[in-house]
Design a protein around this motif. Sequence first.
Motif, mmCIF file in Angstrom:
data_model
loop_
_atom_site.group_PDB
_atom_site.id
_atom_site.type_symbol
_atom_site.label_atom_id
_atom_site.label_comp_id
_atom_site.label_asym_id
_atom_site.label_seq_id
_atom_site.Cartn_x
_atom_site.Cartn_y
_atom_site.Cartn_z
ATOM 1 N N SER A 6 -79.036 75.628 29.454
ATOM 2 C CA SER A 6 -78.023 76.479 28.819
ATOM 3 C C SER A 6 -78.503 77.926 28.744
ATOM 4 O O SER A 6 -77.832 78.764 28.135
ATOM 5 C CB SER A 6 -77.695 75.975 27.417
ATOM 6 O OG SER A 6 -78.791 76.178 26.530
ATOM 7 N N ALA A 7 -79.645 78.205 29.350
ATOM 8 C CA ALA A 7 -80.232 79.547 29.300
ATOM 9 C C ALA A 7 -80.479 80.055 30.714
ATOM 10 O O ALA A 7 -81.214 79.440 31.490
ATOM 11 C CB ALA A 7 -81.542 79.528 28.516
ATOM 12 N N ASP A 8 -79.843 81.171 31.072
ATOM 13 C CA ASP A 8 -80.074 81.811 32.369
ATOM 14 C C ASP A 8 -81.061 82.955 32.148
ATOM 15 O O ASP A 8 -80.742 83.948 31.493
ATOM 16 C CB ASP A 8 -78.762 82.333 32.947
ATOM 17 C CG ASP A 8 -78.893 82.812 34.390
ATOM 18 O OD1 ASP A 8 -80.032 83.131 34.815
ATOM 19 O OD2 ASP A 8 -77.876 82.868 35.097
ATOM 20 N N ALA A 30 -71.404 84.532 30.965
ATOM 21 C CA ALA A 30 -72.277 83.512 30.378
ATOM 22 C C ALA A 30 -71.554 82.732 29.286
ATOM 23 O O ALA A 30 -71.668 81.500 29.200
ATOM 24 C CB ALA A 30 -73.531 84.168 29.818
ATOM 25 N N ARG A 33 -69.117 80.285 30.733
ATOM 26 C CA ARG A 33 -69.754 79.119 31.336
ATOM 27 C C ARG A 33 -70.428 78.212 30.313
ATOM 28 O O ARG A 33 -71.063 77.235 30.672
ATOM 29 C CB ARG A 33 -70.772 79.572 32.387
ATOM 30 C CG ARG A 33 -70.096 80.043 33.674
ATOM 31 C CD ARG A 33 -70.991 80.967 34.480
ATOM 32 N NE ARG A 33 -70.336 81.405 35.700
ATOM 33 C CZ ARG A 33 -69.338 82.295 35.752
ATOM 34 N NH1 ARG A 33 -68.856 82.811 34.641
ATOM 35 N NH2 ARG A 33 -68.809 82.642 36.909
ATOM 36 N N LEU A 35 -72.950 78.948 28.340
ATOM 37 C CA LEU A 35 -74.379 79.160 28.138
ATOM 38 C C LEU A 35 -74.639 79.617 26.706
ATOM 39 O O LEU A 35 -73.771 80.200 26.052
ATOM 40 C CB LEU A 35 -74.908 80.201 29.124
ATOM 41 C CG LEU A 35 -74.825 79.848 30.611
ATOM 42 C CD1 LEU A 35 -75.445 80.961 31.448
ATOM 43 C CD2 LEU A 35 -75.487 78.525 30.913
ATOM 44 N N ARG A 36 -75.847 79.370 26.256
ATOM 45 C CA ARG A 36 -76.241 79.787 24.911
ATOM 46 C C ARG A 36 -77.171 80.990 24.918
ATOM 47 O O ARG A 36 -77.366 81.643 23.893
ATOM 48 C CB ARG A 36 -76.923 78.628 24.176
ATOM 49 C CG ARG A 36 -76.005 77.446 23.913
ATOM 50 C CD ARG A 36 -76.695 76.388 23.086
ATOM 51 N NE ARG A 36 -77.885 75.858 23.758
ATOM 52 C CZ ARG A 36 -78.658 74.908 23.241
ATOM 53 N NH1 ARG A 36 -78.391 74.397 22.050
ATOM 54 N NH2 ARG A 36 -79.716 74.475 23.917
ATOM 55 N N ILE A 38 -78.834 84.294 27.605
ATOM 56 C CA ILE A 38 -78.930 85.023 28.864
ATOM 57 C C ILE A 38 -80.026 86.063 28.716
ATOM 58 O O ILE A 38 -80.162 86.680 27.644
ATOM 59 C CB ILE A 38 -77.575 85.683 29.231
ATOM 60 C CG1 ILE A 38 -77.605 86.260 30.653
ATOM 61 C CG2 ILE A 38 -77.186 86.741 28.238
ATOM 62 C CD1 ILE A 38 -76.251 86.803 31.094
ATOM 63 N N GLY A 246 -75.601 81.435 35.925
ATOM 64 C CA GLY A 246 -75.713 79.989 35.797
ATOM 65 C C GLY A 246 -75.414 79.210 37.060
ATOM 66 O O GLY A 246 -75.251 77.981 37.008
#
Length: 262
Positions: A6-8, A30, A33, A35-36, A38, A246
């Motif tokens: 969940s982290a890019d 982010a 998508r 994600l949590r 970035i 992601g």
Amino acid sequence: MIPDLSADGHVHTYLCGHATGAMEDYVRAAIDRGLRRITFLEHLEAGIEYAPKTWLTDQDFTFYFAEGERLRSVYGERLHIGLGVEVGYNPEQVEVILQRLSRFRWDRIGLSYHFHRLPGAPYHLNLLSNKKKNLEIMEHQGSDLLLGHYFDALLDAVERIPAHVLCHLDAGLRHLPGRRFTAAHREQIERLLQAVKRHSMALEINTSGYEITGQPFPPAEIIARARQLGIPVLPGSDAHRPADVGRFFDRLGDVFSAAPAP
């Protein structure tokens, strides 16, 4: 242990000169998508003779941090936003690199090596480029020799530049047809992983490789060796447009299933 997908941890923006989209565009992508986290990882280079410029100046970084703080105030409850740097190694400019790094407080320092100075050449060669001129020079010089220089430079960088994560471990000459790793290269990779471990760094899994080679950088067998050594692995898309955030993270579970830690 599978890394946090969940982290890019590797995102660029228009500020580097070879990507598109503002920082806010990537933040919104982010969030869209799911994600949590970035982490922006914008390019810092020192003493590189190459055109067009593909890195930020200190003035650019001042804006980068100001905009990053603004975005945190707006989106911070929905997304953790990290402000990092991808510092390119130049063995002739180590002190300059260290001085520039000290001017800002980075959430993450990624370490890479893009530009190689050939003996007698007035300009640097971009070892990660897909431009025809660069590929012709690489082919003329020979991939085995240049890859040897690439791995040696990364090893030297790990020893001399304090960083959190090694980026692009095996991405040198990635666009050159017929690129291969010799037994000598694989010995260099092993020494490089040992150095990463010794300096308590993480190894990046760069999913941009799926578009180039059909597998991440580095591939599963190198990831497995890193895990065997206890090196943390961090996923990064190397996004150069908001749509890339992601990308291919859904494939990484298969990589870990196919190459579990011994």
